[in-house]
Design a protein around this motif. Structure first.
Motif, PDB file in Angstrom:
ATOM      1  N   ALA A 137      -0.945   2.947   6.753  1.00 53.18           N
ATOM      2  CA  ALA A 137      -0.603   2.427   7.985  1.00 53.18           C
ATOM      3  C   ALA A 137      -0.924   0.715   8.864  1.00 53.18           C
ATOM      4  O   ALA A 137      -0.683   0.501   9.899  1.00 53.18           O
ATOM      5  CB  ALA A 137       0.182   3.315   8.774  1.00 53.18           C
ATOM      6  N   ALA A 138      -2.382   1.153   9.227  1.00 53.51           N
ATOM      7  CA  ALA A 138      -3.146   0.766  10.188  1.00 53.51           C
ATOM      8  C   ALA A 138      -3.779  -0.419   9.259  1.00 53.51           C
ATOM      9  O   ALA A 138      -3.501  -1.544  10.163  1.00 53.51           O
ATOM     10  CB  ALA A 138      -4.502   1.780  10.174  1.00 53.51           C
ATOM     11  N   LEU A 151       5.530  -0.983   2.861  1.00 57.08           N
ATOM     12  CA  LEU A 151       4.772  -0.103   2.989  1.00 57.08           C
ATOM     13  C   LEU A 151       4.848   1.973   2.519  1.00 57.08           C
ATOM     14  O   LEU A 151       6.558   1.164   2.537  1.00 57.08           O
ATOM     15  CB  LEU A 151       3.855   0.200   4.296  1.00 57.08           C
ATOM     16  N   ILE A 152       4.614   2.116   1.319  1.00 52.00           N
ATOM     17  CA  ILE A 152       5.057   3.592   1.638  1.00 52.00           C
ATOM     18  C   ILE A 152       4.278   4.394   2.178  1.00 52.00           C
ATOM     19  O   ILE A 152       3.594   4.845   1.947  1.00 52.00           O
ATOM     20  CB  ILE A 152       5.162   3.876  -0.218  1.00 52.00           C
ATOM     21  N   GLY A 162      -5.222   8.943   3.245  1.00 49.37           N
ATOM     22  CA  GLY A 162      -5.048   7.340   2.321  1.00 49.37           C
ATOM     23  C   GLY A 162      -3.423   7.229   3.461  1.00 49.37           C
ATOM     24  O   GLY A 162      -3.847   5.724   3.530  1.00 49.37           O
ATOM     25  N   ALA A 163      -2.137   7.602   3.862  1.00 51.76           N
ATOM     26  CA  ALA A 163      -1.656   7.487   4.355  1.00 51.76           C
ATOM     27  C   ALA A 163      -2.164   6.894   5.652  1.00 51.76           C
ATOM     28  O   ALA A 163      -1.327   5.492   6.673  1.00 51.76           O
ATOM     29  CB  ALA A 163      -0.221   7.982   4.763  1.00 51.76           C
ATOM     30  N   LEU A 172       0.729  -1.123  -0.507  1.00 49.39           N
ATOM     31  CA  LEU A 172       0.240   0.055   0.515  1.00 49.39           C
ATOM     32  C   LEU A 172       1.026   0.710   0.011  1.00 49.39           C
ATOM     33  O   LEU A 172       1.667   1.226   0.411  1.00 49.39           O
ATOM     34  CB  LEU A 172      -0.919   0.279   0.776  1.00 49.39           C
ATOM     35  N   LEU A 173       0.064   2.174  -0.766  1.00 49.86           N
ATOM     36  CA  LEU A 173       1.164   3.260  -0.872  1.00 49.86           C
ATOM     37  C   LEU A 173       0.142   4.498  -0.305  1.00 49.86           C
ATOM     38  O   LEU A 173      -1.167   4.400  -1.119  1.00 49.86           O
ATOM     39  CB  LEU A 173       2.068   3.818  -1.960  1.00 49.86           C
TER      40      LEU A 173
END
Length: 207
Positions: free
Chosen positions: A121-122, A142-143, A116-117, A110-111
Motif C-alpha cells: 500500500a505504501a 494493488l490487492i 506485505g500489505a 502488488l498483492l
C-alpha cells in the motif's frame, strides 16, 4: 468483489497477457504459505492473474504465529518496535523488492498480506515521489489483504500525502485486529474496491 476489481482493472489494462502481480507474504510466514492461501480463491479469478510469490529477505528473528499451522521456514520483510513507528532494514527491504520486480518483470501490480500489505500500500506513493522503485515501471494495481499504514511521520508524509489513484482491492475481515487500521488506510485511496468478510482474511495473527 474480486470479479468487480478485475473488471475495473480490465478497463485500464488492455494488453493480451495477464497482469503480473508480485505477491508479498505476511510477517514471519513465507511465499509458499501465501501461495496456499491465495490458492483458495476461485479458479476463474486465478486464471486471470499471473502471480509471482517471493520470500522476504530476512529469516524470521522470532517465533511465528503460524507455527503448527504451516511448516517453516518463515521470513520477515523488516523489523519494527512495539509502537510500529521505528523500522529496521526497511531500506534494504525496498531495494530487495525492486530487484525482485526487475528479475520477474514487468510487474503490473502488488498483492500483499499483512506486513506485505503494509508495504504494498505504501509503495505507489513512495514510487511517485521518487523514494522507492526508481528503476521499474509504475505500480498499476494493488490487492491489499489485512493492510495498514506505516506510522513514522516522515514516512507517512512520503507514502500517503497524495491520494493513491491506482485501482485497488482491499480485504477487511470483520474480526481482524487490523481492521481499524485497514479502514484508515482506505482514506488514502481513490475509489478503492472493498471486500468485507465476517472473519479474518486468513487464519494468522501476523502483522
Amino acid at each position: 468483489m474480486l470479479r468487480n476489481f478485475l473488471t475495473k482493472m480490465g478497463s485500464e489494462f488492455h494488453q493480451v497477457c495477464k497482469p503480473r502481480f508480485l505477491c508479498l507474504h505476511g510477517f514471519r510466514t513465507s511465499a509458499d504459505i501465501l501461495k496456499k492461501q491465495v490458492g483458495k480463491w476461485p479458479e476463474s479469478v486465478l486464471q486471470k492473474l499471473d502471480l509471482v510469490f517471493m520470500d522476504a529477505p530476512f529469516p524470521a528473528r522470532g517465533k511465528s504465529d503460524v507455527e503448527g499451522i504451516f511448516d517453516p521456514p518463515y521470513y520477515e520483510w523488516f523489523q519494527f518496535n512495539k509502537e510500529f513507528n521505528e523500522y529496521t532494514n526497511l531500506e534494504e527491504c525496498l531495494e530487495y523488492i525492486e530487484e525482485c520486480m526487475i528479475k520477474h518483470g514487468p510487474i503490473d501490480g502488488l498483492l500483499g498480506f499483512s506486513q506485505g500489505a503494509i508495504l504494498s500500500a505504501a509503495l505507489p506513493g513512495l514510487q511517485a515521489k521518487g523514494f522507492a522503485l526508481k528503476r521499474v515501471p509504475k505500480v498499476k494495481f494493488l490487492i491489499i489483504i489485512g493492510g495498514a499504514k506505516f506510522r513514522l511521520e516522515s514516512l507517512v508524509e512520503k507514502a500517503y500525502y497524495s491520494p493513491i489513484e491506482c485501482p485497488s482491492l482491499h480485504f477487511l475481515g470483520k474480526e481482524d485486529f487490523l481492521r481499524p487500521y485497514g479502514t484508515e488506510l482506505l482514506k488514502s485511496f481513490v475509489d478503492p474496491v472493498i471486500n468485507q468478510s465476517s472473519q479474518r482474511p486468513y487464519s494468522t495473527k501476523t502483522r
